[in-house]
Design a protein around this motif. Structure first.
Motif, PDB file in Angstrom:
ATOM      1  N   ILE A  67       3.418 -22.694  20.013  1.00 15.37           N
ATOM      2  CA  ILE A  67       4.324 -22.072  20.928  1.00 15.37           C
ATOM      3  C   ILE A  67       5.383 -23.389  21.361  1.00 15.37           C
ATOM      4  O   ILE A  67       5.060 -24.289  21.631  1.00 15.37           O
ATOM      5  CB  ILE A  67       3.588 -21.909  22.242  1.00 15.37           C
ATOM      6  CG1 ILE A  67       2.659 -20.747  22.004  1.00 15.37           C
ATOM      7  CG2 ILE A  67       4.551 -21.267  23.231  1.00 15.37           C
ATOM      8  CD1 ILE A  67       1.656 -20.448  23.133  1.00 15.37           C
ATOM      9  N   LEU A  68       6.785 -22.929  20.911  1.00 17.20           N
ATOM     10  CA  LEU A  68       7.836 -23.885  21.145  1.00 17.20           C
ATOM     11  C   LEU A  68       7.996 -24.091  22.684  1.00 17.20           C
ATOM     12  O   LEU A  68       8.295 -23.010  23.416  1.00 17.20           O
ATOM     13  CB  LEU A  68       9.034 -23.373  20.314  1.00 17.20           C
ATOM     14  CG  LEU A  68       8.730 -23.401  18.788  1.00 17.20           C
ATOM     15  CD1 LEU A  68      10.181 -22.954  18.025  1.00 17.20           C
ATOM     16  CD2 LEU A  68       8.479 -24.608  18.234  1.00 17.20           C
ATOM     17  N   LYS A  69       8.270 -25.253  22.959  1.00 15.07           N
ATOM     18  CA  LYS A  69       8.629 -25.699  24.483  1.00 15.07           C
ATOM     19  C   LYS A  69       9.752 -26.574  24.484  1.00 15.07           C
ATOM     20  O   LYS A  69       9.989 -27.204  23.573  1.00 15.07           O
ATOM     21  CB  LYS A  69       7.167 -26.326  25.225  1.00 15.07           C
ATOM     22  CG  LYS A  69       6.312 -25.358  25.381  1.00 15.07           C
ATOM     23  CD  LYS A  69       5.090 -25.813  26.229  1.00 15.07           C
ATOM     24  CE  LYS A  69       3.905 -25.081  26.329  1.00 15.07           C
ATOM     25  NZ  LYS A  69       4.068 -23.712  26.883  1.00 15.07           N
ATOM     26  N   ASN A  70      10.591 -26.189  25.431  1.00 15.51           N
ATOM     27  CA  ASN A  70      11.858 -26.993  25.816  1.00 15.51           C
ATOM     28  C   ASN A  70      11.489 -28.483  26.607  1.00 15.51           C
ATOM     29  O   ASN A  70      10.086 -28.782  26.805  1.00 15.51           O
ATOM     30  CB  ASN A  70      12.896 -26.313  26.575  1.00 15.51           C
ATOM     31  CG  ASN A  70      12.533 -26.083  27.894  1.00 15.51           C
ATOM     32  OD1 ASN A  70      11.679 -26.614  28.537  1.00 15.51           O
ATOM     33  ND2 ASN A  70      12.964 -24.798  28.395  1.00 15.51           N
ATOM     34  N   GLU A  71      12.115 -29.381  26.895  1.00  7.75           N
ATOM     35  CA  GLU A  71      11.950 -30.559  27.439  1.00  7.75           C
ATOM     36  C   GLU A  71      11.372 -30.447  28.781  1.00  7.75           C
ATOM     37  O   GLU A  71      10.811 -31.357  29.203  1.00  7.75           O
ATOM     38  CB  GLU A  71      13.359 -31.546  27.382  1.00  7.75           C
ATOM     39  CG  GLU A  71      14.449 -30.953  28.419  1.00  7.75           C
ATOM     40  CD  GLU A  71      15.395 -29.917  27.460  1.00  7.75           C
ATOM     41  OE1 GLU A  71      16.306 -29.533  28.070  1.00  7.75           O
ATOM     42  OE2 GLU A  71      14.993 -29.594  26.445  1.00  7.75           O
ATOM     43  N   SER A  74       8.494 -25.690  29.241  1.00  8.65           N
ATOM     44  CA  SER A  74       8.768 -24.269  29.481  1.00  8.65           C
ATOM     45  C   SER A  74       8.851 -23.585  27.854  1.00  8.65           C
ATOM     46  O   SER A  74       9.246 -24.353  27.176  1.00  8.65           O
ATOM     47  CB  SER A  74       9.851 -23.649  30.338  1.00  8.65           C
ATOM     48  OG  SER A  74       9.713 -24.185  31.717  1.00  8.65           O
ATOM     49  N   ASN A  75       8.423 -22.502  27.840  1.00  8.98           N
ATOM     50  CA  ASN A  75       8.432 -21.708  26.494  1.00  8.98           C
ATOM     51  C   ASN A  75       9.869 -21.422  26.226  1.00  8.98           C
ATOM     52  O   ASN A  75      10.837 -21.190  26.999  1.00  8.98           O
ATOM     53  CB  ASN A  75       7.654 -20.572  26.456  1.00  8.98           C
ATOM     54  CG  ASN A  75       6.115 -20.722  26.563  1.00  8.98           C
ATOM     55  OD1 ASN A  75       5.590 -21.892  26.469  1.00  8.98           O
ATOM     56  ND2 ASN A  75       5.550 -19.502  26.960  1.00  8.98           N
ATOM     57  N   TYR A  76      10.337 -21.574  24.946  1.00 13.22           N
ATOM     58  CA  TYR A  76      11.703 -21.375  24.623  1.00 13.22           C
ATOM     59  C   TYR A  76      11.829 -19.723  24.651  1.00 13.22           C
ATOM     60  O   TYR A  76      10.891 -19.152  24.468  1.00 13.22           O
ATOM     61  CB  TYR A  76      11.748 -21.955  23.052  1.00 13.22           C
ATOM     62  CG  TYR A  76      12.379 -23.381  23.039  1.00 13.22           C
ATOM     63  CD1 TYR A  76      13.524 -23.477  23.525  1.00 13.22           C
ATOM     64  CD2 TYR A  76      11.268 -24.028  22.527  1.00 13.22           C
ATOM     65  CE1 TYR A  76      14.024 -24.645  23.300  1.00 13.22           C
ATOM     66  CE2 TYR A  76      12.021 -25.406  22.121  1.00 13.22           C
ATOM     67  CZ  TYR A  76      13.207 -25.441  22.669  1.00 13.22           C
ATOM     68  OH  TYR A  76      13.693 -27.112  22.393  1.00 13.22           O
ATOM     69  N   ARG A  77      13.147 -19.234  24.886  1.00 12.95           N
ATOM     70  CA  ARG A  77      13.321 -17.881  24.968  1.00 12.95           C
ATOM     71  C   ARG A  77      13.936 -17.696  23.368  1.00 12.95           C
ATOM     72  O   ARG A  77      14.332 -18.541  22.699  1.00 12.95           O
ATOM     73  CB  ARG A  77      14.515 -17.552  25.852  1.00 12.95           C
ATOM     74  CG  ARG A  77      14.100 -17.929  27.267  1.00 12.95           C
ATOM     75  CD  ARG A  77      15.358 -17.211  28.245  1.00 12.95           C
ATOM     76  NE  ARG A  77      16.594 -17.697  28.226  1.00 12.95           N
ATOM     77  CZ  ARG A  77      16.881 -19.150  28.907  1.00 12.95           C
ATOM     78  NH1 ARG A  77      15.899 -19.388  29.596  1.00 12.95           N
ATOM     79  NH2 ARG A  77      17.967 -19.571  28.735  1.00 12.95           N
ATOM     80  N   ILE A  81      15.581 -20.255  20.089  1.00 15.48           N
ATOM     81  CA  ILE A  81      14.797 -20.552  18.795  1.00 15.48           C
ATOM     82  C   ILE A  81      15.822 -20.386  17.684  1.00 15.48           C
ATOM     83  O   ILE A  81      16.861 -19.713  17.553  1.00 15.48           O
ATOM     84  CB  ILE A  81      13.935 -19.218  18.380  1.00 15.48           C
ATOM     85  CG1 ILE A  81      12.989 -19.137  19.625  1.00 15.48           C
ATOM     86  CG2 ILE A  81      12.973 -19.543  17.524  1.00 15.48           C
ATOM     87  CD1 ILE A  81      11.986 -20.490  20.177  1.00 15.48           C
ATOM     88  N   ALA A  82      15.727 -21.415  16.659  1.00 17.40           N
ATOM     89  CA  ALA A  82      16.294 -21.610  15.525  1.00 17.40           C
ATOM     90  C   ALA A  82      16.241 -20.114  14.823  1.00 17.40           C
ATOM     91  O   ALA A  82      15.213 -19.713  14.752  1.00 17.40           O
ATOM     92  CB  ALA A  82      16.114 -22.812  14.742  1.00 17.40           C
ATOM     93  N   GLU A  83      17.330 -19.862  14.149  1.00 17.04           N
ATOM     94  CA  GLU A  83      17.295 -18.710  13.529  1.00 17.04           C
ATOM     95  C   GLU A  83      16.206 -18.500  12.449  1.00 17.04           C
ATOM     96  O   GLU A  83      15.485 -17.434  12.166  1.00 17.04           O
ATOM     97  CB  GLU A  83      18.701 -18.508  12.659  1.00 17.04           C
ATOM     98  CG  GLU A  83      18.822 -17.083  12.070  1.00 17.04           C
ATOM     99  CD  GLU A  83      20.220 -16.661  11.379  1.00 17.04           C
ATOM    100  OE1 GLU A  83      20.395 -15.926  10.572  1.00 17.04           O
ATOM    101  OE2 GLU A  83      21.093 -17.619  11.683  1.00 17.04           O
ATOM    102  N   GLY A  84      15.852 -19.711  11.667  1.00 14.02           N
ATOM    103  CA  GLY A  84      14.715 -19.533  10.678  1.00 14.02           C
ATOM    104  C   GLY A  84      13.447 -19.398  11.169  1.00 14.02           C
ATOM    105  O   GLY A  84      12.515 -18.880  10.550  1.00 14.02           O
ATOM    106  N   GLN A  88       8.951 -15.599  13.090  1.00  8.78           N
ATOM    107  CA  GLN A  88       7.524 -15.770  13.365  1.00  8.78           C
ATOM    108  C   GLN A  88       7.363 -15.668  14.962  1.00  8.78           C
ATOM    109  O   GLN A  88       6.401 -15.087  15.189  1.00  8.78           O
ATOM    110  CB  GLN A  88       7.098 -17.373  12.919  1.00  8.78           C
ATOM    111  CG  GLN A  88       5.647 -17.540  12.926  1.00  8.78           C
ATOM    112  CD  GLN A  88       4.864 -16.440  12.186  1.00  8.78           C
ATOM    113  OE1 GLN A  88       5.226 -16.107  10.994  1.00  8.78           O
ATOM    114  NE2 GLN A  88       3.723 -16.118  12.699  1.00  8.78           N
ATOM    115  N   PHE A  89       8.401 -16.066  15.570  1.00  5.81           N
ATOM    116  CA  PHE A  89       8.545 -16.034  16.986  1.00  5.81           C
ATOM    117  C   PHE A  89       8.243 -14.645  17.469  1.00  5.81           C
ATOM    118  O   PHE A  89       7.428 -14.174  18.212  1.00  5.81           O
ATOM    119  CB  PHE A  89       9.699 -16.584  17.608  1.00  5.81           C
ATOM    120  CG  PHE A  89       9.872 -16.529  19.069  1.00  5.81           C
ATOM    121  CD1 PHE A  89       9.466 -17.504  19.876  1.00  5.81           C
ATOM    122  CD2 PHE A  89      10.500 -15.216  19.678  1.00  5.81           C
ATOM    123  CE1 PHE A  89       9.482 -17.212  21.269  1.00  5.81           C
ATOM    124  CE2 PHE A  89      10.719 -15.347  20.897  1.00  5.81           C
ATOM    125  CZ  PHE A  89      10.171 -16.300  21.913  1.00  5.81           C
TER     126      PHE A  89
END
Length: 210
Positions: A67-71, A74-77, A81-84, A88-89
């Protein structure tokens, strides 16, 4: 008025239909896990539903998604998220949505997971298996139940077979396995006396009895 009369006169039928829909799901709703004891049968139905709906979604529980989180932690919206990585997100989010639809809220809150769909599936599996002592105790109970399995007076043949199949499935789910001939002999011994001749014929024919 006719619809109201049908509702009043056939509440049990409507209730049964509702239960069946919860158990089996519909074309666009997953089967529901209302109590954890139903996990073994629910898991098979849920897997089939998800894979039939979109097999790619099922991959969310096969490999853990980080799960990607910002600085700020919090979870990224999606817009962040990078297009690539978006596919998967989105797969993860779709699977999470299906879990939230399928698992009763009270049960979901009891699961210990990190938020990923993979960890939720593992938590369900661990919850069903129980701790090692509980698992050992359950295995011993199932083995004893198998040893003493027999016909119950007043029950039909169909009920006997259903009870036997459920017992065998529970044993295999916990890793208890036996040679095929033991399973066959146990069921044959439990059949009513009037089946005796049929069983003797089958036992005398190795091909049919194998």
């Amino acid at each position: 008025m006719e619809n109201f009369s049908a509702f009043v006169s056939q509440p049990s039928a409507l209730f049964q239909n509702s239960n069946l829909e919860n158990e089996m799901g519909t074309s666009n709703k997953p089967p529901k896990l209302l109590v954890m004891e139903d996990y073994p049968s629910w898991a098979d139905k849920f897997e089939t539903f998800v894979q039939a709906l979109n097999y790619e979604t099922w991959t969310a529980i096969e490999e853990e998604y980080i799960i990607l989180k910002n600085e700020n932690g919090s979870n990224y919206r999606l817009s962040q998220i990078a297009e690539g990585d978006r596919n998967q997100f989105l797969i993860e989010k779709k699977m999470l949505n299906l879990f939230q639809q399928a698992i009763k809220a009270e049960n979901f809150q009891l699961l210990q997971h990190n938020g990923s769909c993979y960890s939720i599936w593992q938590a369900l599996l661990n919850k069903d298996r129980g701790n090692p002592d509980m698992r050992k105790s359950k295995m011993a109970l199932l083995k004893k139940e198998f040893d003493i399995f027999t016909q119950v007076k007043g029950k039909t043949f169909a009920q006997l077979v259903e009870r036997y199949c459920h017992l065998v499935n529970e044993m295999k789910r916990l890793g208890i396995d036996k040679p095929d001939y033991e399973y066959i002999d146990k069921l044959a011994d439990a059949l009513p006396e009037e089946w005796g001749t049929f069983i003797m014929i089958q036992q005398s024919n190795p091909v049919a009895y194998a």
